[in-house]
Each structure stands twice: as C-alpha cells, then as structure tokens.
Scaffold this motif. Structure first.
Motif, PDB file in Angstrom:
ATOM      1  N   ARG A 121      -9.535  -4.582  -4.340  1.00 33.08           N
ATOM      2  CA  ARG A 121     -10.029  -5.745  -3.604  1.00 33.08           C
ATOM      3  C   ARG A 121      -8.878  -6.680  -3.225  1.00 33.08           C
ATOM      4  N   VAL A 122      -7.928  -6.867  -4.149  1.00 32.06           N
ATOM      5  CA  VAL A 122      -6.793  -7.750  -3.861  1.00 32.06           C
ATOM      6  C   VAL A 122      -5.883  -7.125  -2.806  1.00 32.06           C
ATOM      7  N   VAL A 123      -5.569  -5.838  -2.962  1.00 30.72           N
ATOM      8  CA  VAL A 123      -4.687  -5.181  -1.987  1.00 30.72           C
ATOM      9  C   VAL A 123      -5.342  -5.152  -0.610  1.00 30.72           C
ATOM     10  N   TRP A 124      -6.641  -4.842  -0.552  1.00 30.92           N
ATOM     11  CA  TRP A 124      -7.329  -4.828   0.746  1.00 30.92           C
ATOM     12  C   TRP A 124      -7.276  -6.204   1.394  1.00 30.92           C
ATOM     13  N   PHE A 125      -7.542  -7.243   0.614  1.00 30.16           N
ATOM     14  CA  PHE A 125      -7.504  -8.602   1.168  1.00 30.16           C
ATOM     15  C   PHE A 125      -6.106  -8.944   1.660  1.00 30.16           C
ATOM     16  N   ALA A 184      -1.471   0.007 -10.227  1.00 31.91           N
ATOM     17  CA  ALA A 184      -2.758  -0.022 -10.916  1.00 31.91           C
ATOM     18  C   ALA A 184      -3.767   0.942 -10.300  1.00 31.91           C
ATOM     19  N   GLY A 185      -3.363   1.704  -9.283  1.00 21.93           N
ATOM     20  CA  GLY A 185      -4.265   2.654  -8.645  1.00 21.93           C
ATOM     21  C   GLY A 185      -5.387   1.989  -7.884  1.00 21.93           C
ATOM     22  N   PRO A 186      -5.092   1.068  -6.954  1.00 21.19           N
ATOM     23  CA  PRO A 186      -6.143   0.314  -6.257  1.00 21.19           C
ATOM     24  C   PRO A 186      -7.124   1.223  -5.527  1.00 21.19           C
ATOM     25  N   ASP A 187      -8.398   0.950  -5.685  1.00 21.00           N
ATOM     26  CA  ASP A 187      -9.439   1.704  -4.991  1.00 21.00           C
ATOM     27  C   ASP A 187      -9.689   1.025  -3.643  1.00 21.00           C
ATOM     28  N   ALA A 193     -15.384  -0.745   1.681  1.00 18.05           N
ATOM     29  CA  ALA A 193     -16.831  -0.590   1.809  1.00 18.05           C
ATOM     30  C   ALA A 193     -17.566  -1.857   1.395  1.00 18.05           C
ATOM     31  N   GLU A 194     -17.041  -2.556   0.399  1.00 19.42           N
ATOM     32  CA  GLU A 194     -17.679  -3.775  -0.079  1.00 19.42           C
ATOM     33  C   GLU A 194     -17.370  -4.982   0.793  1.00 19.42           C
ATOM     34  N   LEU A 195     -16.097  -5.157   1.142  1.00 22.87           N
ATOM     35  CA  LEU A 195     -15.655  -6.419   1.734  1.00 22.87           C
ATOM     36  C   LEU A 195     -15.654  -6.439   3.258  1.00 22.87           C
ATOM     37  N   ALA A 196     -15.296  -5.321   3.890  1.00 25.89           N
ATOM     38  CA  ALA A 196     -15.187  -5.325   5.349  1.00 25.89           C
ATOM     39  C   ALA A 196     -16.482  -5.777   6.041  1.00 25.89           C
TER      40      ALA A 196
END
Length: 279
Positions: A121-125, A184-187, A193-196
C-alpha cells in the motif's frame, strides 16, 4: 478545508530536512511541525504536502493531521539563531502545520517489520505521487504507538515544477528499487486492487480543494486557481489506474550491491535454518 490555527510560540528547529521545519505551539493548545512558505523550496512544497497528505489520509494511510497555520513574523525577533530568525521573518502569513507525534522514532527496517500488504500500500501510494524521497537512505517514516506513519511529501509530483511536461512526466514508470520497503516483499497487485478504485475524480477534486488559494496564485499557464487544481487532478487520475503496471523493483533489489541487498537478506520473511537443519 483545513482547520486554521495561529502560531503562538516557536519551540525549536528540526534540522533533519533541508527546509528547516520547526516545532511550534498554536492557539488551539496543539503542538505542530511547521513548514514555512519562506523556505528555499517555496510554496509548491506545501501544495504537495497538502495534496499528498490528504490523499493518503483518505486512502487509509497514516499521515499526521494537517492544519493551516497563521504566523506573525514578530515571533522570530527573539530567536538567537539567525537562520531561523530570517526564515520566520520571510514566512509571515499562512503556513502549513502537521500534528507533532511526541515520542515517535524514525523508521528502521531492521527493527520494525512491515508485512507485504502494508508495504504494498505504501509503495503503490508513493508510485502514484512519484515520491522519490522514501529510500533506505531517508525513509521519511516514523513509528508511533507501534504503527508506521508517513511524513514529508514535499518532494512529490515533480511534474508541477514544469506544467508543460506534466502529461508525459505523470505517465512515466516508478522505480522502487531504492524504496525502504522494497525488501519487505510489497504486494503491489493487492494494493492496486484496493486503492486504485478509490482514487476518483471526485476524491482528487476534494483533496485539491484543501490547498489554500494563496499557494496557487500566479502560476504561469493558468488563469485561475481552480484551473490549477484541475491540473493536479488530471495528472493523478490516469496514473492511479495503471501505475501498478509500471512499478519496477524486484530485479534491481536482487542485483544492487550495498544496503538494499543486506536489507533484503535481513528482512526475508522465510524461516531461517540453523546448523542442525543441515546435518
């Protein structure tokens, strides 16, 4: 719109960053980290802090609360540090305050484990806002009451420093090989899928509306502050839909020498074998 408070006392500077933010008390009895319009990075840093900070909050990420802070330059007259005094004198009027998190500590990936879902979530943001300032060298995260909090979003959305190139710049990929949470292996897929779907035009318009007009006036190429706000929305909206497809990370982390390599080794979630396991 952000709550407005009045700075009543300048407490101390925070010298970790180049903009020299300071701890300030306000008339609501709150204590804030204040970022100044008179700092060298200028008001666009504060614009980025508001848009990205408010967007993170609306997406469920932990970011200190934001307020508008009125500053009377007379507060700086008693400051013994000449650099601080000049900064306060140059920042009269409206500035930005962030809730001070007393007792928080800087994030250390060797001391605090972040699971792949939260890391994703942090990397995607950060990819969405093109944050180039969340590396293992300078994580810009705090741990407070056992949770990770995101801070310092002034070095984001680099396209707003050159609006004619905004469309092409916002379409570029995001290199997360140096990101502090890469090991940390970010998903990323789960985060997208959650945030977009949450990043709608309506949400971005509401977030951009929190930026005070006086930080947006006189921008070349725009005839109104509302037009400039729409430009931020137009840059972020399409990026949210596809940026997860353009995040590069795994190959670089595996091959890069130095701290990311040993961070990846130390943060590998797989159970380790001891000597007896091989015998």
């Amino acid at each position: 719109m952000l709550t407005e408070v009045i700075a009543t006392r300048y407490v101390t500077p925070l010298r970790e960053g180049g903009s020299l933010p300071g701890i300030v008390e306000a008339d609501d009895f709150g204590t804030y980290v204040m970022k100044f319009t008179g700092a060298g990075q200028g008001r666009k840093t504060l614009v980025a802090e508001v848009i990205c900070g408010r967007l993170a909050q609306r997406l469920g990420l932990r970011v200190p609360g934001l307020v508008q802070m009125q500053l009377d330059p007379v507060i700086g007259l008693g400051e013994p540090d000449q650099e601080v005094q000049e900064l306060l004198k140059a920042s009269g009027g409206l500035n930005l305050g962030m809730d001070y998190l007393p007792g928080s500590i800087g994030f250390d990936p060797l001391a605090y484990r972040v699971d792949p879902v939260e890391a994703g979530r942090v990397v995607w943001f950060d990819a969405l806002i093109n944050n180039v300032d969340r590396s293992w060298r300078n994580p810009n995260m705090l741990v407070w009451h056992g949770d990770v909090w995101l801070i310092d979003h002034g070095a984001t959305m680099i396209w707003h420093h050159n609006w004619p190139t905004a469309e092409s710049a916002a379409a570029k990929p995001y290199n997360a090989s140096d990101h502090v949470l890469a090991p940390a292996g970010p998903d990323i897929a789960a985060a997208a899928a959650e945030l977009a779907p949450l990043v709608t035009r309506e949400l971005l318009t509401e977030v951009a509306a929190d930026v005070p007009d006086e930080w947006l006036v006189d921008e070349p190429g725009f005839d109104s502050t509302d037009a400039l706000r729409r430009a931020y929305v137009d840059a972020l909206l399409p990026r949210a839909a596809t940026i997860h497809e353009r995040i590069t990370m795994e190959a670089e982390v595996k091959t890069q020498a130095g701290p990311p390599g040993w961070l990846a080794d130390r943060l590998d979630p797989r159970p380790r074998k001891n000597k007896s396991d091989h015998e």
